[in-house]
Structures are given as structure tokens and as C-alpha cells.
Design an enzyme around this catalytic site. Structure first.
Site, PDB file in Angstrom:
ATOM      1  N   LYS A  57       0.834  -1.207   0.000  1.00  0.00           N
ATOM      2  CA  LYS A  57       0.000   0.000   0.000  1.00  0.00           C
ATOM      3  C   LYS A  57       0.873   1.263   0.000  1.00  0.00           C
ATOM      4  CE  LYS A  57      -2.052   1.853   3.609  1.00  0.00           C
ATOM      5  NZ  LYS A  57      -2.873   1.992   4.809  1.00  0.00           N
ATOM      6  N   ASP A 107      -6.728   1.204   1.097  1.00  0.00           N
ATOM      7  CA  ASP A 107      -6.667   1.547   2.517  1.00  0.00           C
ATOM      8  C   ASP A 107      -8.003   1.153   3.143  1.00  0.00           C
ATOM      9  OD1 ASP A 107      -8.519   3.427   1.745  1.00  0.00           O
ATOM     10  OD2 ASP A 107      -7.605   5.058   2.871  1.00  0.00           O
TER      11      ASP A 107
END
Ligand code: SF4
Length: 227
Positions: free
Chosen positions: A126, A145
Site C-alpha cells: 500500500k 486503505d
């Protein structure tokens, strides 16, 4: 309950279109002026609000001006500089180790590949995706997220639970030109309307195509639990 479009591809495209109209200025909210600052801000933002991170990095980025400075500072001092951030001790350690690797193995530059970035301390897929997209203009995937995770499940785009699996599925559904924007649109909508605990479905531009629509649907598909 809202009725999703026939295919998940159509659903994804419609979601992007509507959210883009609702949030025309959607973009990353972390503040930074170079790639290292971006990387540090993203490391700090794990389980912490962007607002809090921006507040803290204002002084931090003035005090430290390159990877050498972060690599050289004692752990206790950096942790103290970050003490209003969640998990500041661990994050201080990640930042110091990451800075050291950048100095020793990358000539002081933030690397520009997924493989090299995810080798850095405290950097997962991420974080690497955010740095690639906003620091290097390289879009290799979709940043998943907590907002992207929740909205994608609520809106019937995926049944997956893990961010990596959700990302793979979204990459098949979201038009490639929107891989970067999709994340920020979900974050904006997740903050403004489709919040974790109490989404405002009555005021949501996606309500008629959302299978989780509160009031009509019994279940929040993000958690699989009744509302
Ligand atoms: S606010 Fe409600 S209707 Fe809108 S996307 Fe979230 S759960 Fe669905």
C-alpha cells in the site's frame, strides 16, 4: 436496497463517474515537497489521520532535510519528535532503517520499483503504491486503505477481505486510468458520507446502486453484519 448494475465492471465505472462528479478536486491529502517526505508521511499515516500527520510533519520536515539526517538521529530523539503519532516508536525505527537503506543502497534516492520499495523497513504494498503513484508517476496498482476496503465491499465490487486480494479484483474492474483516482474518491466519500460507523445513506449519490444502503438493506456488506 439499492440495485447494483448488471456487472461489476459497470458498477465500478458508474461509481467512479458519480464520485468524480461529487468530488472534482479529489487528491492525496498528505503534505510533502519531495519523495522522501512523501515516503515518510505515508509510513506515519498508518492507522493515524492525515490531518495529524500533516501537523507533525510540518516541524519534522524542517528539522531533517535528507535521508542522511534521519539515518543519523538517535532513535529516542526521532521517537520524541513523533510522539503525537500512533505507534511512534515503531514508526521512528522504520524511518531510521529506511533512511539508512536509502543512503547505503540507493545513493540517497527513494527507489522507483515496487520490489525495491517493499524491501524498505515499514513499507508494504500500500505504501509503495502511494509513493510510486505520487512520487514517481508510476501507477502499478490500486492503493487499498481502510476506506477503499470498506466501500468496495459495501458497494458490491468485491467479497474479498484482504487488501491484496481486493486490489487484484479492483484492478480488473476499475478502468486503468482511474486506478490512482479511485482511491482518493473512496477516501473522500468514506470521510464525508460513507463513514465506518454511521454512513449517511440518505445523502449518498450511490444509494440507488448500493446493495448495503442502510434502511433498505439489513446488512452492511463491509462487515457482513446487520446494520
Ligand atoms: S453511504 Fe450508504 S448508500 Fe452510500 S455507499 Fe455507503 S452504504 Fe452505500
Amino acid at each position: 436496497m439499492g440495485t447494483p448494475l448488471e456487472t461489476r465492471n459497470e458498477q465500478a465505472t458508474e461509481i467512479v463517474d458519480r464520485l468524480e462528479a461529487a468530488y472534482p478536486d479529489s487528491t492525496i491529502s498528505l503534505r510533502y515537497s519531495n519523495r522522501l517526505e512523501l515516503l515518510i508521511a505515508v509510513i506515519l499515516s498508518a492507522q493515524c489521520t492525515d490531518e495529524r500527520v500533516n501537523k507533525e510533519t510540518k516541524d519534522l520536515f524542517e528539522k531533517y532535510d535528507g535521508p542522511e539526517a534521519y539515518a543519523a538521529v538517535p532513535q529516542e530523539e526521532l521517537a520524541e519528535d513523533l510522539n503525537s503519532i500512533t505507534y511512534y516508536n515503531s514508526k521512528a525505527e522504520y524511518i531510521r532503517n529506511t533512511a539508512e537503506t536509502i543512503v547505503e543502497e540507493h545513493d540517497g534516492e527513494v527507489p522507483d520499483t515496487m520490489a525495491e520499495l517493499t524491501e524498505l523497513s515499514g513499507v508494504g504494498r500500500k505504501t509503495a503504491n502511494v509513493v510510486l503513484q505520487h512520487g514517481h508517476d508510476v501507477v502499478e496498482g490500486i492503493v487499498v486503505d481502510t476506506h477503499v476496503q470498506r466501500l468496495s465491499r459495501r458497494l458490491g465490487l468485491t467479497d474479498e477481505q484482504r487488501p491484496d486480494a481486493i486490489e487484484q479484483e479492483l484492478m480488473d474492474l476499475v478502468p486503468e486510468g482511474y486506478w490512482q483516482g479511485f482511491t482518493h474518491l473512496c477516501i473522500d466519500h468514506g470521510r464525508a458520507i460513507c463513514t465506518a460507523r454511521n454512513p449517511d445513506c440518505a445523502d449518498c449519490v450511490l444509494a440507488d446502486i448500493c446493495p448495503s444502503q442502510k434502511g433498505d438493506s439489513e446488512v452492511d456488506l463491509a462487515s457482513g453484519e446487520p446494520w
